[in-house]
Design a protein around this motif. Structure first.
Motif, short mmCIF file in Angstrom:
data_model
loop_
_atom_site.label_atom_id
_atom_site.label_comp_id
_atom_site.label_asym_id
_atom_site.label_seq_id
_atom_site.Cartn_x
_atom_site.Cartn_y
_atom_site.Cartn_z
N MET A 1 0.84 -1.20 0.00
CA MET A 1 0.00 0.00 0.00
C MET A 1 0.87 1.25 0.00
SD MET A 1 -3.08 -0.96 2.65
CE MET A 1 -3.54 0.76 2.86
N ARG A 2 0.34 2.32 -0.54
CA ARG A 2 1.06 3.58 -0.60
C ARG A 2 1.07 4.25 0.77
NH1 ARG A 2 -1.25 6.63 -5.87
NH2 ARG A 2 0.61 7.89 -5.48
N LYS A 3 2.08 5.11 0.97
CA LYS A 3 2.15 5.85 2.23
C LYS A 3 0.93 6.73 2.41
CE LYS A 3 7.14 6.09 3.00
NZ LYS A 3 8.31 6.99 3.16
N GLY B 1 -12.10 -0.56 8.02
CA GLY B 1 -11.54 -1.89 7.87
C GLY B 1 -11.75 -2.45 6.47
N ALA B 2 -12.94 -2.26 5.91
CA ALA B 2 -13.21 -2.72 4.55
C ALA B 2 -12.35 -1.97 3.54
CB ALA B 2 -14.69 -2.53 4.23
N GLY B 3 -12.18 -0.66 3.76
CA GLY B 3 -11.35 0.13 2.86
C GLY B 3 -9.90 -0.32 2.87
N VAL B 4 -9.37 -0.66 4.05
CA VAL B 4 -7.99 -1.14 4.14
C VAL B 4 -7.85 -2.48 3.43
CG1 VAL B 4 -6.21 -1.96 5.73
CG2 VAL B 4 -7.51 0.10 6.27
N ILE B 5 -8.82 -3.37 3.59
CA ILE B 5 -8.75 -4.68 2.93
C ILE B 5 -8.78 -4.52 1.41
CG2 ILE B 5 -10.01 -6.83 2.53
CD1 ILE B 5 -10.90 -6.69 5.46
N ILE B 6 -9.70 -3.70 0.92
CA ILE B 6 -9.81 -3.50 -0.53
C ILE B 6 -8.52 -2.90 -1.09
CG2 ILE B 6 -11.00 -2.16 -2.32
CD1 ILE B 6 -13.54 -2.41 -0.57
N THR B 7 -7.98 -1.89 -0.40
CA THR B 7 -6.76 -1.24 -0.88
C THR B 7 -5.57 -2.19 -0.79
OG1 THR B 7 -7.61 0.87 -0.10
CG2 THR B 7 -5.28 0.78 -0.64
N VAL C 1 -5.53 -5.55 -0.83
CA VAL C 1 -5.63 -6.61 -1.85
C VAL C 1 -5.27 -6.05 -3.21
CG1 VAL C 1 -7.21 -8.15 -3.05
CG2 VAL C 1 -7.31 -7.97 -0.55
N ALA C 2 -5.75 -4.85 -3.51
CA ALA C 2 -5.42 -4.22 -4.79
C ALA C 2 -3.93 -3.95 -4.91
CB ALA C 2 -6.21 -2.91 -4.95
N ALA C 3 -3.30 -3.54 -3.81
CA ALA C 3 -1.85 -3.30 -3.82
C ALA C 3 -1.09 -4.59 -4.07
CB ALA C 3 -1.43 -2.67 -2.51
N ASP C 4 -1.51 -5.68 -3.43
CA ASP C 4 -0.84 -6.97 -3.63
C ASP C 4 -0.96 -7.45 -5.07
OD1 ASP C 4 -0.08 -7.00 -1.01
OD2 ASP C 4 -1.57 -8.47 -0.35
N ARG C 5 -2.01 -7.04 -5.74
CA ARG C 5 -2.21 -7.44 -7.13
C ARG C 5 -1.54 -6.50 -8.11
NH1 ARG C 5 -8.63 -9.29 -7.02
NH2 ARG C 5 -8.30 -11.15 -5.71
#
Length: 222
Positions: A1-3, A187-193, A195-199
C-alpha cells in the motif's frame, strides 16, 4: 500500500479512537426526564456513571415572582446497593457492566491499530504486509463497539431498568453507533486497498511497486 493510504488510515483510526473515548466517558447514553408540579428532573445514564439534575421552581414572595433552585449530582452506575445489583436488577447490572468492558476492549484494539500503523510503515517490506494486521484490529474494534451497542439497545428497548421506560437515546449512544459504522468502513477500505496493492494496481500500490517473484530452485543430479 502507498504511504498516502496509510496516512489516511491513521487519521481515520485516530478519529474513531477519539469518538470511542468520548462515547465511553459521556454520561448521556440514555436520558430520562420527569416533570412534577414544581420540579423538573433529568437523569443521564452513561456506561460508567449516572448523573441527575433537578430544577425546582416555587412561587416567590413578590407577586408573580418565582424562586428557582437547581442541583446536579453524579455517581457510579450501576451501583451494587443503590441500583439493587444483588437482587432484582442482577441481570441488568451484569449486562451493563459487560457493555463497559466491551467498549474498553474496542478502544484498546483501535489504539493497537495505531501502533501497528506507526511500526508498519517504517520500512517498505513492512508496508506490504501490515495492512492485514491493521484491518483485523480495526474490524475487531468495530465488532466490540457493535456488541456494546446491541447490549445497551436491548436493555433500553426491553426496559430492563425501571427508569428506562422514560428514557431517550443521547449523544454517547449516537457516538458509539458512529464509531462502529466508521470502523467497519475503514476496515473494509484497508482490505480493498491492500488486496489491490498486492495485485499490483498502481492506484493502491504506487508506481514503484515490484511484485514478489518466487526464487527458482534447481534440482541436482547425483
Amino acid at each position: 500500500m502507498r504511504k498516502t493510504s496509510y496516512a489516511a488510515t491513521f487519521v481515520a483510526v485516530v478519529v474513531i479512537l477519539v469518538i470511542n473515548i468520548l462515547s465511553s466517558r459521556l454520561p448521556d447514553w440514555l436520558i430520562a426526564r420527569y416533570d412534577t408540579a414544581n420540579t423538573h428532573v433529568t437523569v443521564r445514564y452513561g456506561l460508567m456513571e449516572r448523573c441527575e439534575s433537578s430544577a425546582i421552581s416555587i412561587p416567590g414572595p413578590s407577586k408573580g415572582g418565582r424562586l428557582e433552585y437547581s442541583d446536579y449530582e453524579c455517581r457510579q452506575f450501576p451501583s451494587r446497593v443503590q441500583d439493587k445489583c444483588d437482587n432484582e436488577n442482577r441481570l441488568f447490572c451484569a449486562l451493563w457492566t459487560s457493555a463497559q468492558y466491551f467498549t474498553e476492549l474496542g478502544v484498546g484494539f483501535a489504539a493497537m491499530g495505531l501502533v501497528a500503523l506507526v511500526i508498519g510503515i517504517s520500512t517498505h517490506s513492512r508496508r506490504r504486509r501490515v495492512w492485514r494486521a491493521v484491518a483485523g484490529l480495526v474490524i475487531l474494534h468495530a465488532v466490540f463497539q457493535l456488541v456494546t451497542f446491541i447490549l445497551v439497545t436491548e436493555l433500553y428497548r426491553k426496559d430492563r431498568f425501571p427508569s428506562f421506560e422514560h428514557a431517550k437515546p443521547g449523544v454517547g449512544y449516537v457516538l458509539n453507533a458512529v464509531s462502529w459504522v466508521l470502523g467497519f468502513a475503514v476496515g473494509a477500505g484497508v482490505i480493498i486497498t491492500g488486496v489491490a496493492a498486492d495485485r499490483g494496481h498502481k492506484w493502491a500500490a504506487g508506481h514503484r511497486f515490484r511484485p514478489y517473484k518466487p526464487v527458482p530452485t534447481y534440482g541436482t543430479n547425483v
